[in-house]
Structure formats: structure tokens, C-alpha cells
Design an enzyme around this catalytic site. Structure first.
Site, PDB file in Angstrom:
ATOM      1  N   GLY A  84     -14.227  -1.439  50.089  1.00 26.58           N
ATOM      2  CA  GLY A  84     -13.792  -1.037  48.746  1.00 26.58           C
ATOM      3  C   GLY A  84     -14.433  -1.860  47.653  1.00 26.58           C
ATOM      4  O   GLY A  84     -13.980  -1.861  46.518  1.00 26.58           O
ATOM      5  N   ALA A  85     -15.534  -2.564  47.989  1.00 26.77           N
ATOM      6  CA  ALA A  85     -16.161  -3.435  46.999  1.00 26.77           C
ATOM      7  C   ALA A  85     -17.308  -2.742  46.284  1.00 26.77           C
ATOM      8  O   ALA A  85     -17.984  -3.351  45.470  1.00 26.77           O
ATOM      9  CB  ALA A  85     -16.650  -4.703  47.673  1.00 26.77           C
ATOM     10  N   GLY A  93     -20.842  -0.039  49.723  1.00 24.17           N
ATOM     11  CA  GLY A  93     -21.206   0.979  50.720  1.00 24.17           C
ATOM     12  C   GLY A  93     -20.716   0.677  52.122  1.00 24.17           C
ATOM     13  O   GLY A  93     -21.361   1.035  53.107  1.00 24.17           O
ATOM     14  N   SER A 135     -18.263   2.027  53.723  1.00 27.23           N
ATOM     15  CA  SER A 135     -17.951   3.263  54.462  1.00 27.23           C
ATOM     16  C   SER A 135     -19.222   3.901  55.005  1.00 27.23           C
ATOM     17  O   SER A 135     -19.262   4.359  56.152  1.00 27.23           O
ATOM     18  CB  SER A 135     -17.267   4.292  53.561  1.00 27.23           C
ATOM     19  N   ALA A 187     -22.037   2.341  55.653  1.00 28.00           N
ATOM     20  CA  ALA A 187     -22.609   1.479  56.700  1.00 28.00           C
ATOM     21  C   ALA A 187     -21.866   1.680  58.016  1.00 28.00           C
ATOM     22  O   ALA A 187     -22.480   1.733  59.088  1.00 28.00           O
ATOM     23  CB  ALA A 187     -22.548   0.019  56.263  1.00 28.00           C
ATOM     24  N   ASP A 222     -25.420   6.632  49.441  1.00 28.15           N
ATOM     25  CA  ASP A 222     -25.034   5.453  50.233  1.00 28.15           C
ATOM     26  C   ASP A 222     -25.520   5.557  51.689  1.00 28.15           C
ATOM     27  O   ASP A 222     -26.176   4.639  52.188  1.00 28.15           O
ATOM     28  CB  ASP A 222     -23.502   5.243  50.202  1.00 28.15           C
TER      29      ASP A 222
HETATM   30  C1  MEV Z   1     -20.758   5.155  45.199  1.00 26.99           C
HETATM   31  O1  MEV Z   1     -21.431   4.089  45.847  1.00 26.99           O
HETATM   32  C2  MEV Z   1     -21.654   5.841  44.240  1.00 26.99           C
HETATM   33  C3  MEV Z   1     -21.064   7.047  43.475  1.00 26.99           C
HETATM   34  O2  MEV Z   1     -22.138   7.523  42.656  1.00 26.99           O
HETATM   35  C4  MEV Z   1     -20.560   8.138  44.395  1.00 26.99           C
HETATM   36  C5  MEV Z   1     -21.676   8.866  45.144  1.00 26.99           C
HETATM   37  O3  MEV Z   1     -22.854   8.776  44.780  1.00 26.99           O
HETATM   38  O4  MEV Z   1     -21.351   9.576  46.136  1.00 26.99           O
HETATM   39  C6  MEV Z   1     -19.933   6.615  42.552  1.00 26.99           C
END
Ligand code: MEV
Length: 334
Positions: free
Chosen positions: A112-113, A116, A118, A120, A161
């Protein structure tokens, strides 16, 4: 047979949120990794062991005779839903439904930081389980499956991501298409606010505002897209010359202001951003979905000063390096 795979975290350098609306973005893999070990079991079930996945810790508060435990177990459950979807998707692809599989996860990436975690975990699970089941998938195919996992769990995702996590290095991404940018060693410092934001909720919040006042939000998203293109031109010039880094810093500051206008910054994020700039960073901005999570600063020759300023402002600095490598199959034991 046992397989150990790993995949990196990422920072979005430019273009988070606007990338969901088909604008370009630039992201880079960093050297924090999630490790997934996969093996068969005889139960026919999926078993997930997650002993160390860097979820927010335990919070305890006391009043006279009472102790209150507060913990965000929801975050751990969310991570596990990415793992489950990833395993089910690969079992499906391999026509191996009903095959018992155990995966064990350890991770260096805080959940949740905005780094990425999730993606990874999804990418390393897909990598390990596909190898276990004898599927020959390229890293690009794994990135696409990772995107499908995000869509299943989050509903909305640009796919940036999992693409960065699977492929590593610097990626320019637009509408599912990616380009590797030349490798440059950017002197960055990541600052963690210590609180987490939900990508799903933040993306939905921006969507609501967009639908409510599109004539105001659309130009902000368009400006973000232009910032990304200017940053791409600057990165393509290479790493010699400080003024080019200065231009990148300037673009980071503009991108941060635009993200703030979308409502995804927080007081803490802005405090860390301004602390980093005051300590000499050329630029500083949110990285990832915001609402907590992380910012990053570009700080040539000032990394330790900026790290100290982030600490004094109440954040946790991480001096990280860009990782050339994406998904890695570490060990296969026949
Ligand atoms: C999340 O790391 C990045 C966002 O742009 C969401 C996405 O691209 O799916 C907020």
C-alpha cells in the site's frame, strides 16, 4: 519440483492517474523485490503462506484498563487476492485446474506504499507457477497476465505496474504499449509516509471528479501527458549534464502540483515533498496512487541530506537504485 521467482517494486516517475485515461507514463523498477516459491501439494487446493509481506504493523492503544489492538488485516487479505487470482489464471492457461499448488511469499516491498507491491506479487507468482506447470511464457506475456490479475482484483488498472515489474528498467507506457528507455542511474530517494493509500479507491475518486467536472479535469490530465512527453525527451538525452536533471526535477514539481489538483496528495506527502526540496532536491513528487504511500525526490549529490530531511519531517527514507532486471527465475529444483 520447486521454483523460486522474484519481481521488483517500481516507482512511477511521471504520469500516475493520467495513465489510466490513456495518457503516457514513465516508470522504473527499483531494487526491492518480492520472492515467491511454488511447489505442488497433494490436496488439490491452493495454499498460500505469507509470513513476511510487509503489511502495516500492529498498532496498540491503551486507556485506563483497556488495551485496543488496531491492525490493517484487510491489506494482507488484499495481497492474497492478487496471489489467488494469479495462480487460478495460470492454472487455467495450463489446463491444470484442480492441481494442488502451494506458494510461499516473502517481500521487501511495503504494502500500500505506492511501490507496486501487488503487481510484484502477481508477477512473481505468475512467473513461479507457470514455470512449475511447464508453461513457457515470455516476460511480456507474464506482464499481460499480471494486468489481467489487476483488472480482476481492482476493476480498473492501466497495466503499467505489472509491465514494469515483469520487464524491469525504465519503461515509457501508453495504452498497453511499452518502450524501454535507455538506462540512466537516477539519484533518487524514496520517502514513505508510513500510511497506505488504496489504489482502487483513489482511482475511483479521480474517476468521480472527472465525471463530475470533466471540463476542469481533462486539461489537468492532458497537461500531465505533456509533462510525461517532455520528461521522455529529457531522459532520451542521456545522463550527462546537470541541467537535464534540473529539467526533470522541474517536471516532477509540475507533475506533483497537478496530482495535488486531482486531490490525491495528503498533508504528510506534501510535507515530505517540501522537506526534500528544501534540503536541495532538484524535484520531488508523489509516486503511485497517493493518499499516503510514497513520494520520491531527485537528489544528485544530496541523497543523504534529503534522506535526513525526510526523516525529520516524519517519513522513512529509502535510498534505492533503479533495477535493470524485472522478473527473475531464481532457482528451479527438479
Ligand atoms: C498506481 O501505481 C498507478 C495508477 O496510475 C493506477 C494505474 O495506473 O493502474 C494510480
Amino acid at each position: 519440483m520447486k521454483v523460486l521467482a522474484s519481481a521488483p517494486a517500481k516507482i512511477i516517475l511521471f504520469g500516475e492517474h493520467s495513465v489510466v485515461y490513456g495518457k503516457p507514463a514513465i516508470a522504473a523498477a527499483i531494487n526491492l523485490r518480492t520472492y515467491v516459491r511454488a511447489e505442488f501439494n497433494n490436496s488439490g487446493r491452493i495454499k498460500i503462506e505469507a509470513k513476511d509481506i510487509k503489511t502495516p504493523g500492529l498498532i496498540v492503544s491503551f486507556s485506563e484498563n483497556e488495551i485496543y489492538f488496531e491492525s490493517d488485516y484487510g491489506k494482507a487479505a488484499e495481497v492474497l487476492s492478487y496471489v489467488r487470482q494469479a495462480i487460478e489464471l495460470v492454472r487455467d492457461e495450463a489446463d491444470a485446474n484442480g492441481r494442488g499448488i502451494t506458494v510461499s511469499i516473502t517481500s521487501q516491498i511495503p504494502v500500500g506504499a505506492g511501490l507496486g507491491s501487488s503487481a510484484a506479487v502477481a508477477v512473481s507468482t505468475i512467473g513461479a507457477v507457470s514455470k512449475l506447470l511447464g508453461l513457457e511464457l515470455s516476460n511480456e506475456e507474464i506482464a499481460r497476465l499480471g494486468h489481467r490479475v489487476e483488472l480482476l482484483v481492482q476493476g480498473v488498472s492501466s497495466g503499467i505496474d505489472p509491465t514494469v515489474s515483469a520487464l524491469g528498467g525504465f519503461i515509457h507506457y501508453e495504452n498497453g504499449k511499452f518502450e524501454h528507455l535507455p538506462f540512466v542511474n537516477l539519484p533518487v530517494v524514496v520517502g514513505y509516509t508510513g500510511s497506505s493509500g488504496s489504489t482502487k479507491e483513489l482511482v475511483a475518486m479521480v474517476r468521480d471528479t472527472y465525471e463530475d467536472i470533466p471540463d476542469i479535469i481533462e486539461p489537468i490530465l492532458a497537461a500531465m501527458g505533456k509533462v510525461v512527453e517532455k520528461a521522455r525527451e529529457t531522459l532520451l538525452l542521456g545522463e550527462d549534464g546537470r541541467w537535464k536533471l534540473g529539467r526533470l526535477g522541474e517536471l516532477m514539481n509540475i507533475n506533483h502540483g497537478l496530482l495535488d489538483a486531482l486531490g490525491v496528495s495528503t498533508k504528510k506527502l506534501s510535507e515530505l515533498v517540501y522537506a526534500a526540496r528544501t534540503a536541495g532536491a532538484l524535484g520531488a513528487k508523489i509516486t503511485g496512487a497517493g493518499g499516503g504511500g510514497c513520494m520520491y525526490a531527485l537528489a544528485p549529490e544530496k541523497q543523504s541530506e534529503v534522506a535526513t530531511a525526510i526523516t525529520i519531517a516524519g517519513g522513512t527514507p529509502m535510498v534505492t537504485e533503479i533495477s535493470r532486471e524485472g522478473l527473475r527465475i531464481e532457482v528451479v529444483v527438479p
